[in-house]
Design a protein around this motif. Sequence first.
Motif, PDB file in Angstrom:
ATOM      1  N   ASP A   1      80.920 -18.284  14.027  1.00 17.48           N
ATOM      2  CA  ASP A   1      81.757 -19.032  15.607  1.00 17.48           C
ATOM      3  C   ASP A   1      81.360 -17.970  16.331  1.00 17.48           C
ATOM      4  O   ASP A   1      80.910 -16.942  16.007  1.00 17.48           O
ATOM      5  CB  ASP A   1      83.040 -19.151  15.185  1.00 17.48           C
ATOM      6  CG  ASP A   1      83.365 -20.365  16.711  1.00 17.48           C
ATOM      7  OD1 ASP A   1      82.749 -20.376  16.907  1.00 17.48           O
ATOM      8  OD2 ASP A   1      84.707 -20.519  16.258  1.00 17.48           O
ATOM      9  N   ASN A   2      81.509 -18.512  18.001  1.00 19.87           N
ATOM     10  CA  ASN A   2      81.254 -18.320  18.753  1.00 19.87           C
ATOM     11  C   ASN A   2      79.256 -17.817  19.006  1.00 19.87           C
ATOM     12  O   ASN A   2      79.573 -17.405  20.167  1.00 19.87           O
ATOM     13  CB  ASN A   2      81.516 -17.080  18.748  1.00 19.87           C
ATOM     14  CG  ASN A   2      81.545 -15.632  20.686  1.00 19.87           C
ATOM     15  OD1 ASN A   2      81.705 -17.664  21.347  1.00 19.87           O
ATOM     16  ND2 ASN A   2      81.441 -15.111  20.966  1.00 19.87           N
ATOM     17  N   PHE A   3      78.833 -18.273  18.432  1.00 19.81           N
ATOM     18  CA  PHE A   3      77.263 -18.552  19.379  1.00 19.81           C
ATOM     19  C   PHE A   3      77.102 -18.969  20.435  1.00 19.81           C
ATOM     20  O   PHE A   3      76.234 -18.554  21.268  1.00 19.81           O
ATOM     21  CB  PHE A   3      76.789 -19.788  18.032  1.00 19.81           C
ATOM     22  CG  PHE A   3      75.752 -19.129  16.496  1.00 19.81           C
ATOM     23  CD1 PHE A   3      74.591 -18.628  15.939  1.00 19.81           C
ATOM     24  CD2 PHE A   3      76.648 -20.125  14.974  1.00 19.81           C
ATOM     25  CE1 PHE A   3      74.830 -18.001  15.089  1.00 19.81           C
ATOM     26  CE2 PHE A   3      76.537 -18.843  14.037  1.00 19.81           C
ATOM     27  CZ  PHE A   3      75.386 -18.236  13.943  1.00 19.81           C
ATOM     28  N   ALA A   4      77.774 -20.197  20.489  1.00 20.24           N
ATOM     29  CA  ALA A   4      77.774 -20.102  22.357  1.00 20.24           C
ATOM     30  C   ALA A   4      78.265 -20.000  23.010  1.00 20.24           C
ATOM     31  O   ALA A   4      77.267 -19.478  24.654  1.00 20.24           O
ATOM     32  CB  ALA A   4      78.951 -21.487  22.330  1.00 20.24           C
ATOM     33  N   GLY A   5      79.373 -18.827  23.271  1.00 25.89           N
ATOM     34  CA  GLY A   5      79.146 -17.408  23.878  1.00 25.89           C
ATOM     35  C   GLY A   5      80.221 -17.737  25.091  1.00 25.89           C
ATOM     36  O   GLY A   5      80.393 -16.740  26.050  1.00 25.89           O
ATOM     37  N   ILE A   6      80.751 -18.718  24.218  1.00 24.12           N
ATOM     38  CA  ILE A   6      81.764 -19.456  25.234  1.00 24.12           C
ATOM     39  C   ILE A   6      82.714 -20.227  25.435  1.00 24.12           C
ATOM     40  O   ILE A   6      82.678 -21.193  24.228  1.00 24.12           O
ATOM     41  CB  ILE A   6      81.196 -20.637  27.132  1.00 24.12           C
ATOM     42  CG1 ILE A   6      80.618 -21.283  25.902  1.00 24.12           C
ATOM     43  CG2 ILE A   6      80.231 -19.240  27.968  1.00 24.12           C
ATOM     44  CD1 ILE A   6      79.980 -22.057  27.493  1.00 24.12           C
ATOM     45  N   ASP A   7      83.855 -20.517  25.722  1.00 26.06           N
ATOM     46  CA  ASP A   7      85.173 -20.983  24.760  1.00 26.06           C
ATOM     47  C   ASP A   7      84.571 -22.643  25.325  1.00 26.06           C
ATOM     48  O   ASP A   7      84.802 -23.165  26.593  1.00 26.06           O
ATOM     49  CB  ASP A   7      86.466 -20.664  26.603  1.00 26.06           C
ATOM     50  CG  ASP A   7      87.836 -21.374  25.531  1.00 26.06           C
ATOM     51  OD1 ASP A   7      87.528 -22.241  24.711  1.00 26.06           O
ATOM     52  OD2 ASP A   7      88.079 -20.828  26.119  1.00 26.06           O
ATOM     53  N   LEU A   8      84.251 -23.142  24.110  1.00 25.82           N
ATOM     54  CA  LEU A   8      84.375 -24.389  24.669  1.00 25.82           C
ATOM     55  C   LEU A   8      85.567 -26.023  24.756  1.00 25.82           C
ATOM     56  O   LEU A   8      84.627 -26.317  25.574  1.00 25.82           O
ATOM     57  CB  LEU A   8      83.455 -24.890  23.510  1.00 25.82           C
ATOM     58  CG  LEU A   8      82.069 -24.247  22.320  1.00 25.82           C
ATOM     59  CD1 LEU A   8      81.689 -24.705  21.781  1.00 25.82           C
ATOM     60  CD2 LEU A   8      80.617 -24.483  23.664  1.00 25.82           C
ATOM     61  N   SER A   9      86.800 -25.083  25.233  1.00 21.77           N
ATOM     62  CA  SER A   9      88.119 -26.074  25.647  1.00 21.77           C
ATOM     63  C   SER A   9      87.398 -25.550  27.533  1.00 21.77           C
ATOM     64  O   SER A   9      87.760 -26.656  27.704  1.00 21.77           O
ATOM     65  CB  SER A   9      89.035 -25.513  25.124  1.00 21.77           C
ATOM     66  OG  SER A   9      89.253 -24.210  26.092  1.00 21.77           O
ATOM     67  N   LYS A  10      86.964 -24.702  27.835  1.00 18.07           N
ATOM     68  CA  LYS A  10      86.859 -24.779  29.167  1.00 18.07           C
ATOM     69  C   LYS A  10      85.390 -23.664  29.418  1.00 18.07           C
ATOM     70  O   LYS A  10      85.823 -22.515  30.281  1.00 18.07           O
ATOM     71  CB  LYS A  10      87.836 -23.341  29.594  1.00 18.07           C
ATOM     72  CG  LYS A  10      89.367 -24.791  29.295  1.00 18.07           C
ATOM     73  CD  LYS A  10      90.624 -22.704  29.979  1.00 18.07           C
ATOM     74  CE  LYS A  10      91.865 -23.142  29.737  1.00 18.07           C
ATOM     75  NZ  LYS A  10      92.665 -22.650  30.359  1.00 18.07           N
ATOM     76  N   PRO A  11      84.510 -24.750  29.308  1.00 17.90           N
ATOM     77  CA  PRO A  11      82.909 -23.794  29.323  1.00 17.90           C
ATOM     78  C   PRO A  11      82.505 -23.456  30.937  1.00 17.90           C
ATOM     79  O   PRO A  11      83.222 -24.389  32.119  1.00 17.90           O
ATOM     80  CB  PRO A  11      82.177 -24.913  29.531  1.00 17.90           C
ATOM     81  CG  PRO A  11      82.808 -26.428  28.996  1.00 17.90           C
ATOM     82  CD  PRO A  11      84.209 -26.015  29.171  1.00 17.90           C
ATOM     83  N   LYS A  12      82.066 -22.577  30.913  1.00 17.57           N
ATOM     84  CA  LYS A  12      81.806 -21.752  32.274  1.00 17.57           C
ATOM     85  C   LYS A  12      80.170 -20.925  31.729  1.00 17.57           C
ATOM     86  O   LYS A  12      80.332 -20.160  30.850  1.00 17.57           O
ATOM     87  CB  LYS A  12      82.554 -21.350  32.449  1.00 17.57           C
ATOM     88  CG  LYS A  12      84.238 -21.313  33.039  1.00 17.57           C
ATOM     89  CD  LYS A  12      85.088 -20.389  34.022  1.00 17.57           C
ATOM     90  CE  LYS A  12      86.051 -21.172  34.740  1.00 17.57           C
ATOM     91  NZ  LYS A  12      87.095 -19.655  35.154  1.00 17.57           N
ATOM     92  N   GLY A  13      79.787 -20.847  32.376  1.00 17.17           N
ATOM     93  CA  GLY A  13      78.235 -21.120  32.364  1.00 17.17           C
ATOM     94  C   GLY A  13      77.681 -21.641  30.664  1.00 17.17           C
ATOM     95  O   GLY A  13      77.712 -22.414  30.656  1.00 17.17           O
TER      96      GLY A  13
END
Length: 425
Positions: free
Chosen positions: A377-389
Motif C-alpha cells: 500500500d501507499n503507492f499513492a503517497g497520500i491519505d486517500l481519506s483526506k487527499p492533499k496533493g
Amino acid sequence: MRKLTLCCAYSFLAFTFSTGLSSCNGNKITENKSDTLHKANLKLPPGFSAAIVADSLGALRHLAVTKQGDIYVKLNTLKDGKGIYFLTDTNHDGIIDKRIGFADYPGTGILIKNDELYASSNSGVFKYKLNDKGMVTDTGKPETIVKGLVEKKRDNSKSLAIDDQGNLYVTIGSYNEICREPNSGKGMPGCPLLDSVGGVWQFKTNKTDQSYGDAVHYARGLKNVVGLNWNSNTKSLFVMQHGRGPFDDKFPQYYTPKQSAELPAETMYELHQGADAGWPFVYYDQFKKKKMLSPEYGGDGKKTVEGKYLDPIAAFPAHLAPNDLLFYTGTMFPEKYRNGAFIVFHNQSVPLKKGFLVAFVPFKNGKPSGDWEIFADNFAGIDLSKPKGPIQYRPMGLAQGPDGSLYVSDDLKGSIFRISYSGKK
C-alpha cells in the motif's frame, strides 16, 4: 463481498537512482549517472522491504523478468520512439543502470516463455527470440504471431498469457462500456460486439499472422480484462475483469449515485473453453453475492440471474481497476503466499477510501481460501481519506524474479519497485 484485511505492520524504504544517455546500434541506451528519486514509502507486512530499481521510464504497463534477473517492460505510449525497454543492472548493486529501447509500437502485454519474448501492440502480438543471456537476438525483426485485432482507442489493451501446451491467450476489451445503443439507455440486442471484443481469444505460439479466423473464441462476456495469468497447478486460466461504469446516469429510478460508486464488483474468474461471464447482460453485486440483470436488459437493481453465466470465484470493491494478476510460485516469501494470487489495483474505491495498491488472495487446492488483504500500500503517497496533493505512484504490472522477489511497475512516473522478504519464514 469478500472481507478486506489490512496488514497492520509496515516497512519503509527510500532509495536513489539516476539516468544519463548514450546510443548504440540505433537502439536507445541509458546509463546510470547521479540524480535522486523521490522518496517512496511502501507499506508492507512484517519482514518485507521495497526498493525502487528504475525510474522515469514513461507510461509503463506489464513487465517480465528473465532467468538472469533482467527486466523487459512494455510502454503504453512510445518514449523516444520505443515501446519496450530491456533493463539491466550491470554492476549488480540492485539498481537498473542501463536500458535499451526497441519496438515501434505501444501496448500492454509482455511475457517470457521458453526463451521467447512475447509482446502485444493494441492490435496484435509479436514474438522475439532470446539468447542464452536472456537478450533479444534481433530487436528489429520479430515474428508477427497475431494481427488485425479490434483497436478502438478505449479499453484497447491486449494482455497475454501462455499455457503449458503452447496456446496463447489474448484479451480484447470492449470499446463500448455497456453495449448500449447510441444516445440511449437501451442495450444492443444480443450485444453483437461480443463477436470481436469483450472476451479472450486463444491462438498458437508456433504460427504466424493469425487473426480472428484462426482463433478459438475461448471465453466471452468479459467487459475488459487487463490482468490474467495461466495457473500451472490448476491447468486453467484466471482473469480479473474491470466492472462496468455507472448505473445512475441512465437509470436514476433504480440506482442512487452512492450505489453507482459501490457497484458492481471487480471480479476474478477461472476460465475454461466456452466460458461466458455474462457481460453486458449481468453484473455481480458483491453485497448480495448474486449475478444481477443489467438495467439495459430489463434489470431494476433487484432482478437476479441464476445459473446460465459463470460465477466469479472472488469479488472486490467497485472501480478499483485490476490491471494485473500473478500466481506466486517462488520460495522467498513465507509459505502463506505460495500459489496465492497477487493483484494490482490501478485505481481507487471512493467509498472505501483505498486504492493504488497490490492485494493478495490466499489459495488452497486451486481455489481462494480466505479473505483478500492489502499486501503493498501507499503507492499513492497520500491519505486517500483526506487527499492533499497529487498521487505519487500508480501500480500497473506484476512480475516474479528468479529469486522469488516481486516486481511492480508504475505508469505515473515510470518507476519499477522490487519487493523482497528477509524476515523469518
